[in-house]
Structures are given as C-alpha cells and as structure tokens.
Enzyme design. Structure first.
Site, short mmCIF file in Angstrom:
data_model
loop_
_atom_site.label_atom_id
_atom_site.label_comp_id
_atom_site.label_asym_id
_atom_site.label_seq_id
_atom_site.Cartn_x
_atom_site.Cartn_y
_atom_site.Cartn_z
CB CYS A 27 -0.91 0.04 1.22
SG CYS A 27 -1.86 1.58 1.32
CB CYS B 237 -1.81 4.77 4.59
SG CYS B 237 -3.38 4.14 3.98
CB SER B 238 -0.62 0.66 6.51
OG SER B 238 -1.57 1.44 7.22
CB CYS B 239 -4.90 -0.37 2.27
SG CYS B 239 -5.54 1.32 2.40
#
Lengths: 204, 123
Positions: free
Chosen positions: A108, A111-113
C-alpha cells in the site's frame, strides 16, 4: 515559592502521546461516539482472534478444493466471507493466484491498507516508508531481501492496495505435499507468502 | 516435504505477532475503527488523511502519524475541536501529576483549581 507538585517524584506522569490519546478518547466517549467496552472488544479481537491463520485456511482450501479456488477467483469477498471472515470497511477482496510464470506481491503505497479479515494487522515492515516506496520501483530487489529469488522469466506483478481493494496472494502449493490435509497445508502457509514477500513452505 | 504435526490453530505463535507495541496504539486503532463504523468518516477519507500524515513525516513512528490523522479527521468532521482537545490534554496532565504513582488516574482529579474551571459534563 510554593512547592511544585509537578516535580513530585512519587506522582504519576503520562507521556505526551498518552495524554493526547486519553484526551481524544475521553471526549469521544462523553459525546457518545464510542463505547469503551466496544473499543476494548475491538482490541481484543485484533490481538487474539484475527491473524494470518485465517488467510492460511483460505489458501489451504483453495489448494484442495477446486470449486472454492474458482469461487475465490471470481468473487474473493464472497468466498472468504463463506468462511466467516468479513471486512469492517466494506472493502473488496481480490485473490491473486501465483503460478509458475507469475509472482504477485502486495503493497500500500499511500498508507497501510491490508486485508485485515484474513491477515490481521500488517507487520511493521509493511507500514514502513522504504517498503512502500521500493516494492513498486524495485520489486525483485525487495524480494531478494526477503530471501525470495525468482527465476529470470517469471513475471512479478505488484498490486497497490487501497481503502476499497485489498489483496490476498494465493501462493503456489509446494511440491511434495500431495495427500496432505487442509489443516496440514494451512500450517505451512506463512503470512509473508500471502503478501507475496515469501513462498509457502519456507520459513519466515 | 514431511507434514507438520500441529495445525496453525494449535501453534498460533508461529503465525501471529503482537499487532501493537503499546496499549495506546491499540486504543487509537480501535477508536478509528469505531468512528468509521458510526459513519463519522468513510474509510477512504481515513486512508487519505493517514496517507497525508505519513507523507508529511515519514520518519515519525507509524502510530504517531495515525494519532495525528485521527486528531485531524475528528476536527475536520466537527467531532472534537482543537481547543476542546487541548483543554482535555491539560486536564489529563494535571490529573496524572496529582495522582500518587500506582493509583488509577482519574480525569476528575485534573479539574482546574487555579482558574476558570472546564466543564467535564457530557454534552
């Protein structure tokens, strides 16, 4: 000068971060946006129940049940939900099948999906700026750092997750596992193999 | 390859790692999930806000960016105003400093005694 209680060594101190979190939470609770018990329940769920063992079950089922594998390819959200694993944010799940000619890898960049329902919360490296930046630019180098060396001709495809789209890599089933039960197979599916930074059956 | 004896359900430590390094990280994570479920913001607005914070300060620890994003998005959605938040941070600070070590820190103990008092009653 009056005695300054703030320096009293026997009193408590909260770090600036803890103060900010307590401030936010106490206001949200007071205003009725969140219920402290519900907050605790979420934490409990993510700390104890949800983790890569779920994704491993999905993979093992896909390896042993062609109809399920086919369902995963067509509608991963529904196939995964049939095992009781559903998302909280209404995201779509996509299953990426590795083949002898194709290796899939997930990142991702924003961000951090991450596919929480099947993998839990992401590891530290997944959230780190270097991985987010380099996975797309130099996937083979990143893979090598994870100890994964792919044959020259094998294509590497990198998938950038979003709030709406989460990916689960279905690694290749290791040779020599014919006749294994679903449970035995699930035990060799590593978390990294489902992100695409590892292969199934290899230690992480 | 020889078959493993244990199933992952029986040896969870092999596949799991602690998702949070400190309790506060878990708190901000869970607050965000609940606020999204309440419809305060969409998950896509959340990832944009978090992404902007991560981009702005790439060296900052991940959950600190998460907290900053949560403060921003709750402010942008008129859920928690900045003055309200700052007053409450002060109140918790006073509460902590007036609480003997080892005892639970209660917000009531942070009420101002040296100036205008802040109203803690629910809205």
């Amino acid at each position: 000068m009056p005695h300054d209680d703030h320096d009293h060594p026997h009193n408590s101190e909260l770090s600036p971060i803890e103060l900010r979190v307590r401030a936010l939470e106490s206001i949200l609770v007071e205003k009725g946006y969140v219920d402290p018990a519900a907050v605790d329940a979420i934490i409990q769920t993510y700390e104890t129940e949800i983790g890569p063992h779920r994704g491993a079950r999905v993979v093992a089922k896909a390896w042993t049940d062609p109809a399920f594998a086919d369902w995963l390819k067509r509608d991963a959200s529904a196939a995964i939900a049939s095992l009781g694993y559903t998302g909280r944010q209404g995201e779509h799940m996509v299953a990426l099948f590795n083949t002898p000619y194709l290796h899939n890898m997930v990142v991702c960049t924003l961000c951090s999906c991450y596919p929480w329902p099947v993998l839990g919360l992401p590891p530290v490296w997944y959230k780190s700026p270097p991985y987010r930046a380099r996975a797309v630019k130099e996937p083979r180098t990143v893979l090598a750092e994870f100890g994964v060396t792919l044959p020259e001709g094998k294509e590497v495809r990198v998938w950038d997750s979003t709030a709406e789209m989460r990916y689960l890599v279905i690694p290749e089933r290791p040779a020599g596992t014919g006749g294994w039960s679903e449970e035995q197979l699930a035990a060799i599916v590593t978390r990294d193999s489902m992100i695409g930074t590892g292969v199934a059956g290899a230690p992480t | 390859m020889s078959a493993p004896e244990k199933s992952p359900e029986k040896s969870p430590e092999k596949l799991r790692e602690r998702p949070f390094e400190a309790p506060w990280e878990a708190q901000v994570f869970a607050l965000t999930v609940k606020l999204n479920e309440k419809g305060v913001f969409s998950w896509s607005d959340w990832t944009k806000t978090l992404g902007a914070e991560l981009h702005e300060a790439p060296e900052r620890p991940y959950y600190e960016s998460w907290l900053a994003a949560l403060e921003k998005i709750t402010q942008a959605n008129a859920v928690v105003s900045a003055p309200e938040r700052l007053a409450r941070i002060d109140a918790w600070d006073r509460a902590a400093k007036s609480t003997p070590h080892g005892q639970p820190i209660l917000l009531e103990n942070g009420a101002r005694t040296d100036g205008p008092s802040y109203d803690f009653s629910p809205v």
